[in-house]
Design an enzyme around this catalytic site. Structure first.
Site, PDB file in Angstrom:
ATOM      1  N   HIS A  80       1.795  -8.670   2.495  1.00  0.00           N
ATOM      2  CA  HIS A  80       1.484  -7.408   1.811  1.00  0.00           C
ATOM      3  C   HIS A  80       2.449  -6.321   2.310  1.00  0.00           C
ATOM      4  O   HIS A  80       2.829  -6.321   3.482  1.00  0.00           O
ATOM      5  CB  HIS A  80       0.034  -7.014   2.089  1.00  0.00           C
ATOM      6  CG  HIS A  80      -0.422  -5.874   1.235  1.00  0.00           C
ATOM      7  ND1 HIS A  80      -0.115  -4.572   1.526  1.00  0.00           N
ATOM      8  CD2 HIS A  80      -1.130  -5.852   0.070  1.00  0.00           C
ATOM      9  CE1 HIS A  80      -0.618  -3.788   0.578  1.00  0.00           C
ATOM     10  NE2 HIS A  80      -1.237  -4.537  -0.312  1.00  0.00           N
ATOM     11  N   SER A  84      -2.391  -0.027  -8.166  1.00  0.00           N
ATOM     12  CA  SER A  84      -3.188   0.890  -8.992  1.00  0.00           C
ATOM     13  C   SER A  84      -3.683   0.247 -10.285  1.00  0.00           C
ATOM     14  O   SER A  84      -3.831   0.920 -11.308  1.00  0.00           O
ATOM     15  CB  SER A  84      -2.417   2.175  -9.288  1.00  0.00           C
ATOM     16  OG  SER A  84      -2.135   2.863  -8.075  1.00  0.00           O
ATOM     17  N   GLY A 132      -6.668  -3.282  -5.201  1.00  0.00           N
ATOM     18  CA  GLY A 132      -7.105  -2.632  -3.974  1.00  0.00           C
ATOM     19  C   GLY A 132      -8.287  -1.714  -4.238  1.00  0.00           C
ATOM     20  O   GLY A 132      -9.438  -2.139  -4.320  1.00  0.00           O
ATOM     21  N   GLY A 133      -8.002  -0.421  -4.386  1.00  0.00           N
ATOM     22  CA  GLY A 133      -9.044   0.592  -4.506  1.00  0.00           C
ATOM     23  C   GLY A 133     -10.144   0.255  -5.503  1.00  0.00           C
ATOM     24  O   GLY A 133     -11.338   0.411  -5.198  1.00  0.00           O
ATOM     25  N   TRP A 176      -9.745  -5.690  -0.132  1.00  0.00           N
ATOM     26  CA  TRP A 176     -10.575  -4.604   0.414  1.00  0.00           C
ATOM     27  C   TRP A 176      -9.806  -3.777   1.450  1.00  0.00           C
ATOM     28  O   TRP A 176     -10.241  -2.698   1.826  1.00  0.00           O
ATOM     29  CB  TRP A 176     -11.837  -5.170   1.066  1.00  0.00           C
ATOM     30  CG  TRP A 176     -12.858  -5.711   0.106  1.00  0.00           C
ATOM     31  CD1 TRP A 176     -12.744  -5.818  -1.257  1.00  0.00           C
ATOM     32  CD2 TRP A 176     -14.169  -6.202   0.436  1.00  0.00           C
ATOM     33  NE1 TRP A 176     -13.897  -6.356  -1.782  1.00  0.00           N
ATOM     34  CE2 TRP A 176     -14.788  -6.604  -0.761  1.00  0.00           C
ATOM     35  CE3 TRP A 176     -14.870  -6.357   1.637  1.00  0.00           C
ATOM     36  CZ2 TRP A 176     -16.082  -7.136  -0.805  1.00  0.00           C
ATOM     37  CZ3 TRP A 176     -16.147  -6.890   1.600  1.00  0.00           C
ATOM     38  CH2 TRP A 176     -16.751  -7.270   0.388  1.00  0.00           C
ATOM     39  N   LYS A 177      -8.695  -4.305   1.949  1.00  0.00           N
ATOM     40  CA  LYS A 177      -7.962  -3.650   3.042  1.00  0.00           C
ATOM     41  C   LYS A 177      -8.933  -3.370   4.199  1.00  0.00           C
ATOM     42  O   LYS A 177      -9.880  -4.128   4.394  1.00  0.00           O
ATOM     43  CB  LYS A 177      -7.253  -2.396   2.538  1.00  0.00           C
ATOM     44  CG  LYS A 177      -6.430  -2.678   1.270  1.00  0.00           C
ATOM     45  CD  LYS A 177      -5.445  -1.614   0.940  1.00  0.00           C
ATOM     46  CE  LYS A 177      -4.691  -2.034  -0.327  1.00  0.00           C
ATOM     47  NZ  LYS A 177      -3.599  -1.151  -0.658  1.00  0.00           N
ATOM     48  N   GLU A 194       3.905  -6.481  -6.343  1.00  0.00           N
ATOM     49  CA  GLU A 194       3.287  -5.191  -6.057  1.00  0.00           C
ATOM     50  C   GLU A 194       4.373  -4.154  -5.751  1.00  0.00           C
ATOM     51  O   GLU A 194       4.850  -4.070  -4.607  1.00  0.00           O
ATOM     52  CB  GLU A 194       2.353  -5.296  -4.852  1.00  0.00           C
ATOM     53  CG  GLU A 194       1.177  -6.221  -5.073  1.00  0.00           C
ATOM     54  CD  GLU A 194      -0.012  -5.836  -4.195  1.00  0.00           C
ATOM     55  OE1 GLU A 194      -1.102  -5.685  -4.740  1.00  0.00           O
ATOM     56  OE2 GLU A 194       0.168  -5.671  -2.980  1.00  0.00           O
ATOM     57  N   GLY A 197      -1.904   2.231  -4.324  1.00  0.00           N
ATOM     58  CA  GLY A 197      -2.774   3.305  -3.849  1.00  0.00           C
ATOM     59  C   GLY A 197      -2.347   4.693  -4.294  1.00  0.00           C
ATOM     60  O   GLY A 197      -2.852   5.695  -3.801  1.00  0.00           O
ATOM     61  N   GLU A 202       1.979  -3.415   3.202  1.00  0.00           N
ATOM     62  CA  GLU A 202       1.484  -2.681   4.381  1.00  0.00           C
ATOM     63  C   GLU A 202       1.748  -3.474   5.665  1.00  0.00           C
ATOM     64  O   GLU A 202       1.978  -2.888   6.727  1.00  0.00           O
ATOM     65  CB  GLU A 202      -0.009  -2.353   4.187  1.00  0.00           C
ATOM     66  CG  GLU A 202      -0.195  -1.264   3.132  1.00  0.00           C
ATOM     67  CD  GLU A 202      -1.506  -1.313   2.363  1.00  0.00           C
ATOM     68  OE1 GLU A 202      -2.457  -1.985   2.802  1.00  0.00           O
ATOM     69  OE2 GLU A 202      -1.565  -0.679   1.289  1.00  0.00           O
TER      70      GLU A 202
HETATM   71  P1  PGA Z   1      -4.270  -0.539  -5.082  1.00  0.00           P
HETATM   72  O1  PGA Z   1      -3.797  -1.612  -3.990  1.00  0.00           O
HETATM   73  O2  PGA Z   1      -4.905  -1.304  -6.202  1.00  0.00           O
HETATM   74  O3  PGA Z   1      -5.234   0.343  -4.366  1.00  0.00           O
HETATM   75  O4  PGA Z   1      -3.032   0.180  -5.527  1.00  0.00           O
HETATM   76  C1  PGA Z   1      -3.288  -2.872  -4.364  1.00  0.00           C
HETATM   77  C2  PGA Z   1      -2.859  -3.641  -3.142  1.00  0.00           C
HETATM   78  O5  PGA Z   1      -2.339  -3.015  -2.199  1.00  0.00           O
HETATM   79  O6  PGA Z   1      -3.018  -4.870  -3.069  1.00  0.00           O
END
Ligand code: PGA
Length: 247
Positions: free
Chosen positions: A94, A209, A230-231, A10-11, A165, A171, A96
């Site tokens: 991750h 994605s 993610g999204g 969910w971030k 990833e 994203g 990020e």
């Molecule tokens: P995303 O993110 O599906 O929005 O690209 C994946 C993630 O960062 O784990």
């Protein structure tokens, strides 16, 4: 065959009201799922989502964990604390966190160890940036990231989950092709096999994605054992379609 794992990341999204609606739709719609499903939620919502999922097969996950057991680490959350909230999975390393919080390979390896020591399955993320891919360094980068985790965790390595990833796919709506993802997954599998005789049981997720339209093709690859989403995990209908594609 390994049961696939679909984990939502969910971030930093959600609210008490939005979480309730999302988790109710997920638990209501995932009966008969052929895969394991988890949602990795922001730490303040662990108790809420833990209560909402009670009695359902939806597993609870966190997005980060401290490498330390306890002490003067303001703002950090320990693996033992996560465990008290029923957390089964935690995302570690991750991109990020590596990028914005300067987590090194060594820190990621220590966080993996802290999670395993508390009985929580770490979802260890590896992946290259666009510049690294274009420079032909993808394999070197992911192998270096993985090697640190293997070195620190020894024979426990068969207990982890890995998420490949590619940073350029996160994203951005730009997904790795199933062939690109499989190629890196095969490299990681070979590396893990050299470290553990039980490496076949390690689930290798793809993330970046992944969505309802591309999930089935990615999940059909021989070394792709699930997804870190993610999204698309924030919309129940989309996430449920990805879950349905994992069999
Ligand atoms: P995303 O993110 O599906 O929005 O690209 C994946 C993630 O960062 O784990």
């Amino acid at each position: 065959m390994k049961r696939k794992l679909i984990a939502g990341n969910w971030k930093m999204n959600g609210s008490a009201a939005a979480n309730e609606a999302l988790v109710r739709e997920l638990t209501g719609g995932m009966a008969g799922a052929a895969c394991t499903v988890a949602v990795c939620v922001p730490a303040p919502y662990l108790a809420q989502v833990g209560a909402l999922r009670a009695g359902s097969p939806l597993e609870l996950g966190a997005q980060d964990v401290s490498e330390h057991a306890e002490g003067a680490f303001t703002g950090e959350v320990s693996a033992a604390m996560l465990r008290e909230f029923g957390v089964r999975y935690v995302i570690v390393g991750h991109s990020e966190r590596r990028q914005y919080h300067h987590e090194t390979d060594a820190v990621v390896a220590d966080k993996t160890k802290a999670a395993l020591a508390a009985g929580i399955t770490p979802i260890v993320c590896v992946g290259e940036t666009l510049a690294q891919r274009e420079a032909g360094r993808t394999v070197d980068i992911v192998k270096r990231q993985m090697a640190a985790v293997i070195h620190t965790n020894g024979h426990c390595i068969s207990e982890i989950v890995v998420a490949y990833e590619p940073v350029w796919a996160i994203g951005t709506g730009r997904t790795a092709t199933p062939e690109q993802a499989q190629e890196v997954h095969a490299v990681l599998r070979t590396q893990l096999k050299a470290a553990s005789e039980h490496a076949d049981r390690i689930r290798l997720l793809y993330g970046g994605s992944m969505n309802a339209a591309n999930a089935a093709d990615l999940l059909a690859q021989p070394d792709i054992d699930g997804g870190l989403v993610g999204g698309a995990s924030l919309k129940a209908a989309d996430f449920l379609r990805i879950i349905a594609a994992a069999r």
